[in-house]
Each structure stands twice: as structure tokens, then as C-alpha cells.
Design a protein around this motif. Sequence first.
Motif, PDB file in Angstrom:
ATOM      1  N   ALA A 123     -28.437 -50.316  18.660  1.00 35.23           N
ATOM      2  CA  ALA A 123     -28.576 -48.702  18.676  1.00 35.23           C
ATOM      3  C   ALA A 123     -29.634 -48.125  18.569  1.00 35.23           C
ATOM      4  O   ALA A 123     -30.284 -47.166  19.211  1.00 35.23           O
ATOM      5  N   LEU A 218     -20.355 -39.798  11.556  1.00 31.77           N
ATOM      6  CA  LEU A 218     -19.904 -40.941  12.438  1.00 31.77           C
ATOM      7  C   LEU A 218     -18.711 -41.524  11.561  1.00 31.77           C
ATOM      8  O   LEU A 218     -18.895 -42.297  10.778  1.00 31.77           O
ATOM      9  N   SER A 220     -16.509 -43.881  12.362  1.00 40.55           N
ATOM     10  CA  SER A 220     -16.439 -45.352  12.250  1.00 40.55           C
ATOM     11  C   SER A 220     -17.860 -45.998  11.559  1.00 40.55           C
ATOM     12  O   SER A 220     -17.826 -47.074  11.705  1.00 40.55           O
ATOM     13  N   ASN A 222     -20.219 -46.224  13.194  1.00 47.06           N
ATOM     14  CA  ASN A 222     -21.112 -47.086  14.299  1.00 47.06           C
ATOM     15  C   ASN A 222     -22.276 -46.315  14.816  1.00 47.06           C
ATOM     16  O   ASN A 222     -22.115 -45.253  15.229  1.00 47.06           O
ATOM     17  N   ASN A 224     -24.222 -46.991  17.141  1.00 49.50           N
ATOM     18  CA  ASN A 224     -24.253 -46.705  18.662  1.00 49.50           C
ATOM     19  C   ASN A 224     -23.734 -45.302  19.062  1.00 49.50           C
ATOM     20  O   ASN A 224     -24.391 -44.821  20.108  1.00 49.50           O
ATOM     21  N   LEU A 225     -23.021 -44.508  18.394  1.00 46.71           N
ATOM     22  CA  LEU A 225     -22.665 -43.404  18.621  1.00 46.71           C
ATOM     23  C   LEU A 225     -23.415 -42.446  18.489  1.00 46.71           C
ATOM     24  O   LEU A 225     -23.328 -41.236  19.243  1.00 46.71           O
ATOM     25  N   ILE A 226     -24.645 -42.516  17.948  1.00 53.35           N
ATOM     26  CA  ILE A 226     -25.854 -41.594  17.647  1.00 53.35           C
ATOM     27  C   ILE A 226     -26.289 -41.448  19.358  1.00 53.35           C
ATOM     28  O   ILE A 226     -26.454 -40.281  19.741  1.00 53.35           O
ATOM     29  N   SER A 227     -26.809 -42.550  20.184  1.00 51.50           N
ATOM     30  CA  SER A 227     -27.265 -42.112  21.526  1.00 51.50           C
ATOM     31  C   SER A 227     -25.942 -41.679  22.271  1.00 51.50           C
ATOM     32  O   SER A 227     -26.569 -40.818  23.275  1.00 51.50           O
ATOM     33  N   LYS A 228     -24.950 -42.103  22.208  1.00 56.68           N
ATOM     34  CA  LYS A 228     -23.757 -41.635  22.907  1.00 56.68           C
ATOM     35  C   LYS A 228     -23.600 -39.915  22.758  1.00 56.68           C
ATOM     36  O   LYS A 228     -23.525 -39.065  23.531  1.00 56.68           O
ATOM     37  N   GLY A 229     -23.705 -39.536  21.448  1.00 56.74           N
ATOM     38  CA  GLY A 229     -23.603 -38.088  21.174  1.00 56.74           C
ATOM     39  C   GLY A 229     -24.786 -37.468  21.681  1.00 56.74           C
ATOM     40  O   GLY A 229     -24.718 -36.192  22.193  1.00 56.74           O
ATOM     41  N   LYS A 291     -20.422 -39.859  29.858  1.00 58.95           N
ATOM     42  CA  LYS A 291     -20.067 -41.173  28.900  1.00 58.95           C
ATOM     43  C   LYS A 291     -21.305 -41.593  28.228  1.00 58.95           C
ATOM     44  O   LYS A 291     -22.546 -41.512  28.782  1.00 58.95           O
TER      45      LYS A 291
END
Length: 291
Positions: A123, A218, A220, A222, A224-229, A291
Motif C-alpha cells: 500500500a 476504510l 475493511s 485494508n 490498499n484501498l487508499i490508493s484505489k480511493g 479501477k
Amino acid sequence: MAAFDKTGTLTKGEFTVKSYTSRRALELAASAEKYSSHPIAASFKDIAASIAISDVEEVAGRGIKCTAEGSELLCGNAKLLEERGVDFTPVQSSSTLVYVAHGGEYVGVIEIDDSLKEGTAEAVKELKLQGVTRTEMLTGGCAERAESIAFEAGLDGFTAGLLPDGKLERAQILKESGKLIYVGDGINDAPVMTCADCAVSMGKVGSDAAIEASDVVLVSDNLNLISKGRKIAKGTRRIVMQNIIGSLLVTAVIMVLDVVIPGFPLFVSVIADVGVMLVAVLNAMRTALIK
Ligand code: ADP
Ligand code: MG
């Protein structure tokens, strides 16, 4: 800039007792920690503890202070005991340590373990690839533990031993060189969250104060969701800007044509207007594909 809290944010926040110097220290700590909501307290949940505790007070960034058997009981980091004048020698360890003092006397120390969350290093790497210039950990924990976690997570730096206002001060300095994302979970993170440009909290292990002070939760936990967000937010912004600029341009062109061409057909204006609306709606639907 991205700044992270340590316990519960970069690490799992699931502690287990690794070693202890005295059974009395373990029993006192286990009895007191029943009243704490800090992730460290959960490491004592399976330990039998029957000492009656009263007047419990959580000391942010330090530990817990209460009364046991008529005397003051302290369980927390070295700073907690130092600040209350307990005479003891701090231990060198890269694990998290819970020191115990009862009635002003040092009783012992408990070594507890908490590991990095799966995917934390990835992440952090992904945020750097996205152009985040500096990643730093702001923690209330000790420097030794902070250094080993910062190294494992691949962060650029760390500042340890911070109280809530210390975190806030450091965040304000970081903000001077760019926009700041702050990721945290505890009550000690709530003040700094209100100052960050974007505050992210952990939905599972996060305290209510942190969740309320944050902009993004977040669910979950997780990272990794920060970069996805960020990707989704940037993509959505790009599409919204395309729609605004596109529709303003078409409207402006039609208005000019309407003025300069005598007898400009009305149906062309209507088709252009409806066409722009349809294209904007279709373009907006692309946000679902980010995505
Ligand atoms: P972090 O910034 O690592 O999430 P906190 O600011 O919540 O940590 O706490 C800082 C430090 O205070 C912890 O690393 C721990 O040493 C100590 N501490 C806080 N609460 C407790 C507690 N309930 N029991 C023992 N130690 C505690
Ligand atoms: Mg924390």
C-alpha cells in the motif's frame, strides 16, 4: 504527503503477550487492561485477572492509570512511569513494552507483539508510485518499535513518542510542503485528523472519535484501498471537468452561431443541447469503470 499512525493502522492491532518479567506485573496489567479500549489491551484478554480495579483513566499516548488494592496502578509505556516519578530502568526492545508500577513502585514489564498488516508495504509502495512525495509514521509508541515498523513498511521516516498535540504539530509542519493524507485509528489521532487535508480511519479497529473526525472510513481496514480511493477520486474529477468544459464550450459555440448567422435553425440548438446532455451522461457512466 501521507502520514500514518502505527498501532492498529500499519500494524494489525492484534497483540499477544510474548514475555513478562513477573507474574504479579502480568496479573495487575491484565486486571487494569480490561477497562481499556486500546488495541494493546486485547493482548491480555485470555489471562486470568481477579484484582479489583477502580478510578480508571486512559492517558492518551501513554497507557492506563487506575486504583488497585488502594494504591495507584500504572500500565503503559516508559513515559507514563517517568512522568509520574517511578524509579525504573527502561528495557531495550523492538517489541511494544507495557511497564507496570503499583503504589509508586516498579513491578515489571510485559513484552507484547504486534505484526505489520498484510499488504501494508504494498500500500505504501503504491502511494509512492502515485506521486506521494513523503510517507511518515507519527506514533505515540517508542522509537525502537517505530523504527522497525517504519523500515518493514517502507516509510520514508517516523516521529515517535508523540502525544495527540505532538502529532498535530508534526502534521502542520508536513502540510507546509503539500497536501496531507493522515491515516489513523485511535482517540489520539482525532485532533490531527481534523487538520489533515484528507483523514482516513479504520472502520474495524478504529475508535469512534477517529471515525467521526475522518473524511474516509476504510470499512475493511485494508490500506490498499487508499490508493484505489485516490484513483477513483482523480478519475471522477477528470470526468466531471470534461463534462463541465465540454457542455460550456458547445453552448458557447451555439450561442455565437445563433448571433452571427441570421436565421440559425432552432432545431440545431435543441439537438446540440440534448446531445451535450446525452454525451455528458454517457461520459459520467465511465466513473463506474475506474479501477
Ligand atoms: P500508536 O500511535 O502507536 O497507535 P497510541 O498513541 O495509541 O499508539 O499509544 C501510544 C503508546 O502508549 C503505545 O505504543 C503504548 O506504549 C502506550 N499505551 C497506550 N494505551 C495503552 C494501554 N491501554 N496499555 C498499555 N500501553 C498503552
Ligand atoms: Mg493507533
